[in-house]
Design a protein around this motif. Structure first.
Motif: not given
Length: 558
Positions: A62-64, A66-67, A70, A338-339, A421, A517, A519
């Motif tokens: 999920q982080k990947k 989002i990156i 972006q 940031e995510y 996320w 998580k 969040y």
């Protein structure tokens, strides 16, 4: 053909398992399961290795996602800004359609394990692939064309019969004249908007949902049989002939240098989805414009400003000159990391803020905080809760620590991890629920009621088979109304949902639960009574800490 030990077949949902069982496939001994628990329904399990998504790797993916998104977002904004021929409403739609599709496709891309030989049931037969990107293209196509994929099904053209078209024309013929009117989109919202005797409320519904009984209701209102508030239904259907080549040209410009080589295989899916959607919007717009220009619209209220009818009407409002009011049907807070910051500005667009809105209703202080974070220039209207919670809030005392507590679990998982996320996907949702069930099964004090959220990946029958629990302290909600269920329970457990803000309105203790998580769905500084963030290691102590007799007042209402 490759050795059967080298071949892995992908099954996405229960329907895929049923296909697998029907074909009686015996020459493959590895199955990759995308959705939780569906392996329980496989008939032929002898010598088959079941491979599942790793929950911890899923979070990293999920982080990947989002990156990567972006980087695509910055290019997308630049490309779409250059398309001056696109109407504002359509531009807003493309934002949402593109990024929900992107998040969904990347979810499939990153969570598919590597293999030298892939297999997929496609067109009722097993097809083999040795190239991952070619395989994923077919796999994604199969998933987005499934009848249980609500979002992608919603985007597709819905044909209506000649009879229904006739009903719509007949209904709207009688509605074209009358006193000043308030236009409303959203069934629940239409019941909340007040009207005086000189105004009508016109509730807009999709043309595919219009039916004969809507005409009967309108006749009853016109004849004042029950002397109730005037409330009329109308819709239009796509009618205008358009230049499809021109739309394809415009959409092609959006994809200039947008996707890198790793994701170019996805471009055809994006284009097909967006082009087909734009065609329907272009066709619908003229019908709505012709109708709305003949009646006296004062204001337009909507519970969202993304997709289909609301964006068309909001766009038309600038030409016919009536105001658009956004009354969010969901809740969101300011981003907590940031995510969340990136996904919030996409998922909140059209839900809690929109450049198409003239004014936005903030139903709580938390809502106002979130709206102002995204929309500094819009005029925010303070209001009592309209679409969640009630106007009269009773402050209550928590039971004493010696009493048993009733816990209500409500969360909003998203199919295909459409909002990574900030919401659970179904694997995370089931994983967290199973851990909570394990805790409540091993104690004989507190009760847990699960208001289960079904989806394509996991329906109630599947989930009950996964957990196989028989415990008097655990049950599933049978109450149709969430508020009624909330009021008979003491504590809410969730990860992310409008249910959290509703519980805050009712001054209920709240636990945000996730095992991996951190969040914060509600990122807000309370003066007192903080939300508790919990996991399987802390849940016992966290519940013990709730058992304190005290008055709760989150003070989020105006």
């Amino acid at each position: 053909m490759s050795n059967q030990k080298d071949i892995i077949i992908f099954l996405y949902d229960k329907a895929d398992v049923e296909e697998f069982n029907k074909l009686k496939i015996t020459n493959i001994n590895k199955i990759f399961i995308f959705s939780p628990g569906i392996e329980k329904f496989i008939h032929f399990k002898n010598n088959i290795e079941i491979i599942k998504i790793d929950i911890h790797q899923l979070v990293q993916n999920q982080k990947k996602t989002i990156i990567v998104s972006q980087n695509i977002y910055s290019k997308f904004k630049k490309n779409i800004k250059e398309l001056e021929n696109l109407r504002r409403g359509l531009r807003e739609d493309i934002y949402s359609v593109f990024f929900i599709s992107l998040f969904s496709f990347l979810y499939i891309h990153y969570n598919s394990i590597d293999s030298k030989n892939y297999a997929l049931i496609y067109n009722n037969q097993v097809q083999h692939f040795n190239d991952k990107k070619i395989f994923l293209s077919f796999f994604i196509e199969k998933i987005i064309n499934k009848k249980n994929q609500g979002f992608f099904l919603f985007l597709k053209k819905k044909k209506i019969s000649f009879f229904k078209k006739t009903l719509i024309c007949l209904n709207n013929f009688f509605l074209k004249k009358g006193p000043p009117s308030l236009l409303v989109y959203g069934k629940k919202l239409s019941l909340k908007i007040s009207s005086d005797k000189e105004r009508r409320i016109l509730e807009v519904i999709r043309h595919s949902d219009f039916n004969l009984y809507h005409i009967f209701l309108n006749i009853i209102n016109i004849l004042k049989i029950f002397n109730k508030k005037k409330h009329y239904y109308f819709t239009c259907y796509p009618a205008e002939k358009i230049n499809i080549k021109e739309i394809e040209y415009l959409i092609n410009n959006i994809f200039k240098d947008l996707l890198d080589n790793n994701f170019l295989y996805l471009e055809k899916h994006f284009k097909e989805i967006i082009v087909n959607y734009c065609i329907q919007q272009y066709k619908s717009r003229k019908s709505y414009y012709n109708f709305l220009s003949r009646i006296n619209i004062i204001k337009f209220y909507t519970d969202q400003l993304r997709y289909d009818i609301p964006t068309i009407i909001a766009d038309i409002s600038k030409e016919i000159d009536f105001e658009t009011f956004l009354v969010p049907h969901g809740s969101m807070s300011t981003p907590s990391d940031e995510y969340a910051s990136f996904v919030n500005k996409i998922s909140g667009r059209g839900m809690i803020f929109s450049p198409l809105a003239d004014k936005i209703y903030a139903q709580t202080k938390i809502s106002a905080h979130a709206i102002s974070f995204h929309e500094h220039s819009k005029k925010i209207i303070r209001s009592q809760p309209l679409l969640y919670g009630e106007k009269k809030i009773k402050i209550r005392k928590i039971k004493s620590s010696s009493d048993n507590f009733n816990f209500l679990h409500v969360s909003s998982p998203k199919s295909l991890s459409k909002w990574p996320w900030i919401y659970e996907d179904f694997n995370e949702y089931v994983y967290n629920l199973k851990n909570l069930i394990n805790y409540f099964s091993n104690q004989n004090k507190h009760k847990l009621t699960i208001r289960f959220r079904e989806g394509p990946e996991c329906e109630l029958e599947t989930f009950k088979k996964i957990i196989n629990v028989e415990n008097k302290y655990i049950n599933f909600s049978k109450n149709k109304c969430f508020i009624d269920e909330l009021l008979v329970n003491d504590v809410l457990i969730s990860y992310s949902s409008t249910a959290i803000e509703e519980s805050l309105i009712y001054n209920k203790p709240i636990i945000i639960y996730s095992d991996y998580k951190n969040y914060k769905h509600i990122n807000y500084k309370f003066k007192k009574n903080k939300i508790i963030y919990s996991n399987k290691n802390s849940i016992k102590n966290d519940i013990r800490n709730i058992n304190i007799s005290e008055t709760i007042d989150y003070k989020i209402n105006w």
